[in-house]
Design a protein around this motif. Structure first.
Motif, PDB file in Angstrom:
ATOM      1  N   GLY A 189       0.813  -1.204   0.000  1.00 55.58           N
ATOM      2  CA  GLY A 189       0.000   0.000   0.000  1.00 55.58           C
ATOM      3  C   GLY A 189       0.846   1.252   0.000  1.00 55.58           C
ATOM      4  O   GLY A 189       1.986   1.259  -0.481  1.00 55.58           O
ATOM      5  N   ALA A 190       0.284   2.306   0.566  1.00 61.55           N
ATOM      6  CA  ALA A 190       0.939   3.609   0.608  1.00 61.55           C
ATOM      7  C   ALA A 190       0.706   4.229   1.977  1.00 61.55           C
ATOM      8  O   ALA A 190      -0.140   3.769   2.752  1.00 61.55           O
ATOM      9  CB  ALA A 190       0.389   4.512  -0.491  1.00 61.55           C
TER      10      ALA A 190
ATOM     11  N   ASP B  10       4.658  11.688   1.313  1.00 63.81           N
ATOM     12  CA  ASP B  10       3.943  10.462   0.985  1.00 63.81           C
ATOM     13  C   ASP B  10       4.946   9.341   0.769  1.00 63.81           C
ATOM     14  O   ASP B  10       6.109   9.594   0.442  1.00 63.81           O
ATOM     15  CB  ASP B  10       3.095  10.652  -0.281  1.00 63.81           C
ATOM     16  CG  ASP B  10       3.936  11.081  -1.468  1.00 63.81           C
ATOM     17  OD1 ASP B  10       4.185  10.250  -2.353  1.00 63.81           O
ATOM     18  OD2 ASP B  10       4.358  12.259  -1.499  1.00 63.81           O
ATOM     19  N   GLN B  11       4.505   8.106   0.964  1.00 62.10           N
ATOM     20  CA  GLN B  11       5.389   6.946   0.829  1.00 62.10           C
ATOM     21  C   GLN B  11       4.711   5.858   0.008  1.00 62.10           C
ATOM     22  O   GLN B  11       3.565   5.495   0.271  1.00 62.10           O
ATOM     23  CB  GLN B  11       5.742   6.388   2.204  1.00 62.10           C
ATOM     24  CG  GLN B  11       6.521   7.359   3.059  1.00 62.10           C
ATOM     25  CD  GLN B  11       7.202   6.655   4.199  1.00 62.10           C
ATOM     26  OE1 GLN B  11       6.542   6.036   5.016  1.00 62.10           O
ATOM     27  NE2 GLN B  11       8.500   6.740   4.255  1.00 62.10           N
ATOM     28  N   PHE B  12       5.433   5.353  -0.976  1.00 61.01           N
ATOM     29  CA  PHE B  12       4.964   4.222  -1.775  1.00 61.01           C
ATOM     30  C   PHE B  12       6.176   3.517  -2.361  1.00 61.01           C
ATOM     31  O   PHE B  12       7.065   4.177  -2.881  1.00 61.01           O
ATOM     32  CB  PHE B  12       4.041   4.691  -2.911  1.00 61.01           C
ATOM     33  CG  PHE B  12       3.542   3.541  -3.746  1.00 61.01           C
ATOM     34  CD1 PHE B  12       2.458   2.789  -3.328  1.00 61.01           C
ATOM     35  CD2 PHE B  12       4.190   3.198  -4.922  1.00 61.01           C
ATOM     36  CE1 PHE B  12       2.002   1.720  -4.086  1.00 61.01           C
ATOM     37  CE2 PHE B  12       3.745   2.127  -5.692  1.00 61.01           C
ATOM     38  CZ  PHE B  12       2.647   1.391  -5.271  1.00 61.01           C
ATOM     39  N   PRO B  13       6.247   2.200  -2.255  1.00 64.07           N
ATOM     40  CA  PRO B  13       5.263   1.320  -1.618  1.00 64.07           C
ATOM     41  C   PRO B  13       5.540   1.149  -0.135  1.00 64.07           C
ATOM     42  O   PRO B  13       6.629   1.448   0.341  1.00 64.07           O
ATOM     43  CB  PRO B  13       5.474   0.005  -2.357  1.00 64.07           C
ATOM     44  CG  PRO B  13       6.946   0.000  -2.669  1.00 64.07           C
ATOM     45  CD  PRO B  13       7.295   1.444  -2.952  1.00 64.07           C
ATOM     46  N   ARG B  14       4.530   0.644   0.562  1.00 60.87           N
ATOM     47  CA  ARG B  14       4.668   0.226   1.960  1.00 60.87           C
ATOM     48  C   ARG B  14       4.327  -1.254   2.010  1.00 60.87           C
ATOM     49  O   ARG B  14       3.222  -1.649   1.633  1.00 60.87           O
ATOM     50  CB  ARG B  14       3.746   1.026   2.873  1.00 60.87           C
ATOM     51  CG  ARG B  14       3.787   0.567   4.339  1.00 60.87           C
ATOM     52  CD  ARG B  14       2.992   1.512   5.229  1.00 60.87           C
ATOM     53  NE  ARG B  14       2.814   0.999   6.576  1.00 60.87           N
ATOM     54  CZ  ARG B  14       3.707   1.067   7.547  1.00 60.87           C
ATOM     55  NH1 ARG B  14       4.872   1.635   7.303  1.00 60.87           N
ATOM     56  NH2 ARG B  14       3.458   0.593   8.752  1.00 60.87           N
TER      57      ARG B  14
ATOM     58  N   ALA C 224      -3.586  -0.245   2.748  1.00 61.85           N
ATOM     59  CA  ALA C 224      -3.006  -1.326   1.952  1.00 61.85           C
ATOM     60  C   ALA C 224      -4.069  -2.321   1.504  1.00 61.85           C
ATOM     61  O   ALA C 224      -5.131  -2.438   2.116  1.00 61.85           O
ATOM     62  CB  ALA C 224      -1.926  -2.059   2.750  1.00 61.85           C
TER      63      ALA C 224
ATOM     64  N   SER D  97       8.619   1.003   4.687  1.00 59.22           N
ATOM     65  CA  SER D  97       8.203   1.928   3.637  1.00 59.22           C
ATOM     66  C   SER D  97       9.243   3.036   3.532  1.00 59.22           C
ATOM     67  O   SER D  97      10.004   3.291   4.470  1.00 59.22           O
ATOM     68  CB  SER D  97       6.818   2.509   3.927  1.00 59.22           C
ATOM     69  OG  SER D  97       6.785   3.115   5.198  1.00 59.22           O
TER      70      SER D  97
ATOM     71  N   SER E  20      10.437   6.938   1.438  1.00 63.88           N
ATOM     72  CA  SER E  20      10.179   8.114   0.624  1.00 63.88           C
ATOM     73  C   SER E  20      11.527   8.707   0.236  1.00 63.88           C
ATOM     74  O   SER E  20      12.330   9.044   1.094  1.00 63.88           O
ATOM     75  CB  SER E  20       9.361   9.142   1.414  1.00 63.88           C
ATOM     76  OG  SER E  20       9.297  10.354   0.711  1.00 63.88           O
TER      77      SER E  20
ATOM     78  N   GLY F  80      -1.560   5.026   7.011  1.00 63.24           N
ATOM     79  CA  GLY F  80      -1.314   4.157   5.867  1.00 63.24           C
ATOM     80  C   GLY F  80      -2.527   3.343   5.473  1.00 63.24           C
ATOM     81  O   GLY F  80      -3.460   3.168   6.260  1.00 63.24           O
TER      82      GLY F  80
END
Length: 198
Positions: A33-34, A53-57, A164, A75, A77, A162
């Motif tokens: 997820g993110a 923001d963070q992707f992917p987690r 997912a 995760s 960034s 988060g």
């Protein structure tokens, strides 16, 4: 393009997967997820940014025993000027809802956050829940507050949220699947989305 490929793979897995009732052997869940994080104005000025923001987690969780699940996640960034990678480990308490369509939980754990200069330890408190769309696939969301353990001025406490797509499975090969018509399916009392009264 990458997002389209990911959606296609998830769709193919959903088509090919057998619908199985949850039992004692379906203890594992993986998720992708993110996430996003938010600092206060004061702490954001020290870090150099307020939001990222963070992707992917990626997450991995295992049902340990009654009402308790252990989870781990990573995760990252790498946006310009917003370097932030987190390694999380949590204990979740599900209030006896693990076999419900909506399973909610409280969590307590810790994190190591890799910033530009060092690894910073945090204590995590929060909660979340998983909405099980089928016996295998669900949507998970959670929010936590990461508390700055050492009181470091350069890395303050912050909110971390988060979401997912999760998939649960068993390593034992006896996860309640139906390989023949003679097998008796365990009735957990948990209804699927389409079986619920609206």
């Amino acid at each position: 393009m990458k997002l389209k490929i990911l959606i296609l793979l998830i769709f193919m897995l959903m088509i090919k997967s057998n619908i199985k009732a949850q039992d004692a052997n379906n203890k594992w869940a993986i998720g992708v997820g993110a996430a996003g994080l938010l600092y206060s104005a004061k702490d954001g000025s020290a870090v150099g940014f307020r939001y990222s923001d963070q992707f992917p987690r990626f997450t991995l969780a295992t049902y340990a025993f009654t009402n308790i699940t252990l989870s781990a996640a990573i995760s990252t960034s790498r946006n310009e000027g917003k370097q932030y990678t987190t390694f999380d480990g949590d204990i979740r308490y599900d209030f006896g809802t693990s076999e419900n369509t909506l399973s909610i939980y409280a969590l307590l754990g810790g994190s190591l956050v890799d910033t530009k200069d060092y690894l910073a330890p945090f204590i995590n408190i929060g909660g979340g829940g998983t909405l099980w769309l089928t016996d295998r696939f669900g949507l998970n969301g959670q929010a936590m507050y990461k508390i700055n353990y050492y009181g470091l001025q350069s890395q303050g406490s912050h909110i971390y949220v988060g979401g997912a797509i999760v998939y649960r499975f068993s390593f034992s090969g006896s996860g309640g699947g139906s390989s023949g018509r003679s097998r008796v399916r365990r009735d957990t009392g948990r209804k699927r989305i389409w079986e619920m009264d609206h």
